[in-house]
Design a protein around this motif. Structure first.
Motif, PDB file in Angstrom:
ATOM      1  N   LEU A  32       0.868  -1.175   0.000  1.00  0.00           N
ATOM      2  CA  LEU A  32       0.000   0.000   0.000  1.00  0.00           C
ATOM      3  C   LEU A  32       0.900   1.219   0.000  1.00  0.00           C
ATOM      4  CD1 LEU A  32      -3.158   0.588   2.250  1.00  0.00           C
ATOM      5  CD2 LEU A  32      -1.852   2.389   1.148  1.00  0.00           C
ATOM      6  N   LEU A  33       1.007   1.875  -1.146  1.00  0.00           N
ATOM      7  CA  LEU A  33       1.863   3.050  -1.324  1.00  0.00           C
ATOM      8  C   LEU A  33       0.978   4.284  -1.397  1.00  0.00           C
ATOM      9  CD1 LEU A  33       5.024   3.752  -2.299  1.00  0.00           C
ATOM     10  CD2 LEU A  33       3.766   4.381  -4.365  1.00  0.00           C
ATOM     11  N   VAL A  34       1.351   5.332  -0.676  1.00  0.00           N
ATOM     12  CA  VAL A  34       0.570   6.568  -0.647  1.00  0.00           C
ATOM     13  C   VAL A  34       1.318   7.668  -1.397  1.00  0.00           C
ATOM     14  CG1 VAL A  34      -0.386   8.376   0.830  1.00  0.00           C
ATOM     15  CG2 VAL A  34      -0.586   5.990   1.523  1.00  0.00           C
ATOM     16  N   LEU A  35       0.601   8.369  -2.285  1.00  0.00           N
ATOM     17  CA  LEU A  35       1.106   9.581  -2.927  1.00  0.00           C
ATOM     18  C   LEU A  35       0.503  10.766  -2.193  1.00  0.00           C
ATOM     19  CD1 LEU A  35       0.516   8.640  -6.705  1.00  0.00           C
ATOM     20  CD2 LEU A  35       2.522   8.145  -5.294  1.00  0.00           C
ATOM     21  N   ALA A 118     -17.189  -9.909  -1.236  1.00  0.00           N
ATOM     22  CA  ALA A 118     -16.909  -8.498  -0.935  1.00  0.00           C
ATOM     23  C   ALA A 118     -17.765  -8.004   0.219  1.00  0.00           C
ATOM     24  CB  ALA A 118     -17.155  -7.639  -2.179  1.00  0.00           C
ATOM     25  N   ALA A 119     -19.036  -8.432   0.250  1.00  0.00           N
ATOM     26  CA  ALA A 119     -19.929  -8.023   1.341  1.00  0.00           C
ATOM     27  C   ALA A 119     -19.426  -8.534   2.677  1.00  0.00           C
ATOM     28  CB  ALA A 119     -21.337  -8.524   1.063  1.00  0.00           C
ATOM     29  N   ARG A 120     -18.875  -9.745   2.684  1.00  0.00           N
ATOM     30  CA  ARG A 120     -18.344 -10.304   3.940  1.00  0.00           C
ATOM     31  C   ARG A 120     -17.106  -9.528   4.392  1.00  0.00           C
ATOM     32  NH1 ARG A 120     -14.267 -13.411   4.332  1.00  0.00           N
ATOM     33  NH2 ARG A 120     -14.374 -14.052   2.134  1.00  0.00           N
ATOM     34  N   VAL A 121     -16.195  -9.251   3.468  1.00  0.00           N
ATOM     35  CA  VAL A 121     -14.956  -8.550   3.819  1.00  0.00           C
ATOM     36  C   VAL A 121     -15.254  -7.144   4.327  1.00  0.00           C
ATOM     37  CG1 VAL A 121     -12.833  -7.576   2.869  1.00  0.00           C
ATOM     38  CG2 VAL A 121     -13.513  -9.894   2.255  1.00  0.00           C
ATOM     39  N   LEU A 122     -16.223  -6.473   3.691  1.00  0.00           N
ATOM     40  CA  LEU A 122     -16.520  -5.073   4.025  1.00  0.00           C
ATOM     41  C   LEU A 122     -17.716  -4.927   4.960  1.00  0.00           C
ATOM     42  CD1 LEU A 122     -15.928  -3.586   0.483  1.00  0.00           C
ATOM     43  CD2 LEU A 122     -14.567  -3.104   2.511  1.00  0.00           C
ATOM     44  N   GLU A 123     -18.227  -6.058   5.460  1.00  0.00           N
ATOM     45  CA  GLU A 123     -19.339  -6.058   6.416  1.00  0.00           C
ATOM     46  C   GLU A 123     -20.555  -5.313   5.855  1.00  0.00           C
ATOM     47  OE1 GLU A 123     -17.832  -4.615  10.136  1.00  0.00           O
ATOM     48  OE2 GLU A 123     -16.364  -6.237  10.327  1.00  0.00           O
ATOM     49  N   LEU A 124     -20.916  -5.683   4.625  1.00  0.00           N
ATOM     50  CA  LEU A 124     -22.054  -5.076   3.948  1.00  0.00           C
ATOM     51  C   LEU A 124     -23.238  -6.039   3.837  1.00  0.00           C
ATOM     52  CD1 LEU A 124     -20.173  -3.298   0.993  1.00  0.00           C
ATOM     53  CD2 LEU A 124     -21.262  -2.169   2.950  1.00  0.00           C
ATOM     54  N   VAL A 175      -9.348   2.831   9.159  1.00  0.00           N
ATOM     55  CA  VAL A 175      -9.221   1.497   9.749  1.00  0.00           C
ATOM     56  C   VAL A 175      -9.762   0.447   8.776  1.00  0.00           C
ATOM     57  CG1 VAL A 175      -9.942   0.019  11.660  1.00  0.00           C
ATOM     58  CG2 VAL A 175      -9.353   2.411  12.092  1.00  0.00           C
ATOM     59  N   GLU A 176     -10.904   0.747   8.132  1.00  0.00           N
ATOM     60  CA  GLU A 176     -11.504  -0.193   7.177  1.00  0.00           C
ATOM     61  C   GLU A 176     -10.544  -0.483   6.023  1.00  0.00           C
ATOM     62  OE1 GLU A 176     -14.411  -1.722   7.140  1.00  0.00           O
ATOM     63  OE2 GLU A 176     -15.633  -0.703   8.645  1.00  0.00           O
ATOM     64  N   ILE A 177      -9.923   0.567   5.467  1.00  0.00           N
ATOM     65  CA  ILE A 177      -9.032   0.381   4.321  1.00  0.00           C
ATOM     66  C   ILE A 177      -7.787  -0.401   4.732  1.00  0.00           C
ATOM     67  CG2 ILE A 177      -7.543   1.601   2.685  1.00  0.00           C
ATOM     68  CD1 ILE A 177      -9.745   3.759   2.551  1.00  0.00           C
ATOM     69  N   ALA A 178      -7.237  -0.087   5.914  1.00  0.00           N
ATOM     70  CA  ALA A 178      -6.072  -0.825   6.397  1.00  0.00           C
ATOM     71  C   ALA A 178      -6.412  -2.301   6.601  1.00  0.00           C
ATOM     72  CB  ALA A 178      -5.569  -0.210   7.697  1.00  0.00           C
ATOM     73  N   ARG A 179      -7.595  -2.568   7.150  1.00  0.00           N
ATOM     74  CA  ARG A 179      -8.025  -3.959   7.366  1.00  0.00           C
ATOM     75  C   ARG A 179      -8.228  -4.665   6.029  1.00  0.00           C
ATOM     76  NH1 ARG A 179     -12.924  -6.368   7.530  1.00  0.00           N
ATOM     77  NH2 ARG A 179     -14.018  -4.372   7.389  1.00  0.00           N
ATOM     78  N   LEU A 180      -8.858  -3.967   5.072  1.00  0.00           N
ATOM     79  CA  LEU A 180      -9.071  -4.544   3.747  1.00  0.00           C
ATOM     80  C   LEU A 180      -7.741  -4.903   3.100  1.00  0.00           C
ATOM     81  CD1 LEU A 180     -10.892  -5.145   1.286  1.00  0.00           C
ATOM     82  CD2 LEU A 180     -10.649  -2.744   0.646  1.00  0.00           C
ATOM     83  N   HIS A 181      -6.765  -4.025   3.208  1.00  0.00           N
ATOM     84  CA  HIS A 181      -5.466  -4.303   2.603  1.00  0.00           C
ATOM     85  C   HIS A 181      -4.810  -5.525   3.231  1.00  0.00           C
ATOM     86  CE1 HIS A 181      -1.016  -3.726   2.150  1.00  0.00           C
ATOM     87  NE2 HIS A 181      -1.414  -3.651   0.903  1.00  0.00           N
ATOM     88  N   ARG A 182      -4.896  -5.654   4.553  1.00  0.00           N
ATOM     89  CA  ARG A 182      -4.321  -6.819   5.226  1.00  0.00           C
ATOM     90  C   ARG A 182      -5.015  -8.105   4.787  1.00  0.00           C
ATOM     91  NH1 ARG A 182      -4.709  -3.624   9.810  1.00  0.00           N
ATOM     92  NH2 ARG A 182      -6.467  -4.884  10.557  1.00  0.00           N
TER      93      ARG A 182
END
Length: 362
Positions: A32-35, A118-124, A175-182
């Protein structure tokens, strides 16, 4: 997933304006690289060149083993999440998630499987039947992320995806994006102007200014060893203090600000003789300016404003014509207008060339 490699990538617009100049860096497989940088620095232009939405004037862009300079966006196997959610208002969450797969001719079974994943990973899961109008801003952004996730792309590109959210939602979505990346181990390139997002999300950060890459490193390496004054003052809140003066030896090293004001630097660090008696910029993080303990390294700053934040106190001061901010634990302090004895934590200062702004190293 795949590696992204940029080699001397340049963007020049028809009017001659150079948006990006000689960008060279790799995004590792699964990184995960940030510009990050201020508005107009070229970060979104770089992301759009990776996506294929902007032509590359010169240089080489690789995704995986392919040179993709002339490859159409739809054939690059990337997925992009924009600042706006861009959800279809007449479709349910499930239909929004699966619409891109439907356009690509995937079977109903595969679409259902990927949407459920995707719904499971993102709790949708409980929101799949709702329309976007019935969702909060954070939920809509999760749907936008899910729409990219179902694609199983080689690279995720995120262009300031949290900028439309309020502060509390932004913190939660980080937090959601960091968790998704992991969880998915995806290669992600994330654009933001928010240095807090950059520091908390990025495994590495590319700092940009005026189309030029200033420094690339891990968040803490950038914080602890900035390459120049721009990086030093851009990352960190409050920003790094910068004091301009002449470095002298006076019972140890000190910075002479002129007009009788002198700031002891708190240690006997060996520095090159060329640093002495020349204009220099000394950078000090606010947490490295602390109330004096009565030693020889004390100097007085005049309090201008006190920001009591509960867990910490920020004290805005002046030393002659120059401003200084100290971050300290809550304590009783003199009122504004009164002097406060301070000291620099030994070894916690940085030297920069006063003219070029580049870091000076012994």
């Amino acid at each position: 997933m795949a590696q992204v490699r940029l080699d001397q990538v340049r963007k020049v617009y028809p009017n001659g304006f150079v948006g990006v100049e000689g960008a060279t860096f790799d995004v590792a497989d699964g990184e995960l690289l940030v510009l990050v940088g201020p508005s107009g620095c070229g970060k979104s232009t770089l992301l759009r060149m990776i996506a294929g939405l902007e032509d590359i004037s010169s240089g080489t862009l690789r995704i995986g083993d392919r040179i993709v300079n002339d490859v159409a966006p739809k054939d690059r196997d990337i997925a992009m999440v924009f600042q706006s959610y861009a959800l279809y208002p007449h479709m349910s969450v499930a239909e929004n998630l699966g619409f891109g797969l439907k356009l690509r001719g995937k079977s109903k079974t595969e679409i259902a499987q990927r949407v459920d994943e995707a719904a499971r990973v993102l709790e949708l899961g409980k929101l799949l039947d709702r329309k976007p109008a019935a969702l909060s801003g954070g939920q809509r952004q999760r749907v936008a992320l899910g729409r990219a996730l179902v694609r199983h792309p080689q690279v995720f590109l995120l262009d300031e995806p949290l900028s439309n959210l309020d502060a509390k939602l932004r913190a939660g979505m980080r937090v959601e994006i960091a968790r998704l990346h992991r969880q998915v181990g995806a290669t992600m390139v994330y654009v933001t102007h928010d240095q807090v997002e950059a520091m908390t999300l990025g495994q590495r950060i590319v700092v940009l200014k005026d189309g030029h890459v200033q420094q690339i490193d891990t968040p803490m390496a950038l914080y602890e060893r900035p390459a120049n004054l721009f990086v030093a003052t851009f990352l960190g809140s409050p920003a790094m203090n910068v004091l301009q003066g002449r470095l002298v030896r006076a019972d140890g090293l000190a910075l002479d600000l002129g007009e009788g004001h002198r700031v002891p630097l708190g240690d006997g660090r060996a520095v090159p003789e060329a640093w002495l008696q020349r204009d220099i910029a000394i950078g000090v993080r606010p947490e490295s300016v602390q109330p004096a303990g009565g030693g020889a390294g004390a100097f007085d700053g005049t309090i201008e404003m006190i920001e009591a934040l509960g867990n910490e106190t920020l004290v805005n001061l002046r030393i002659g014509p120059q401003a200084l901010v100290s971050r300290m634990a809550p304590r009783e302090l003199p009122p504004p207008g009164e002097p406060l004895p301070l000291e620099i934590v030994p070894g916690r200062w940085h030297a920069f060339d006063a003219g070029t702004g580049e870091r000076l190293t012994a």
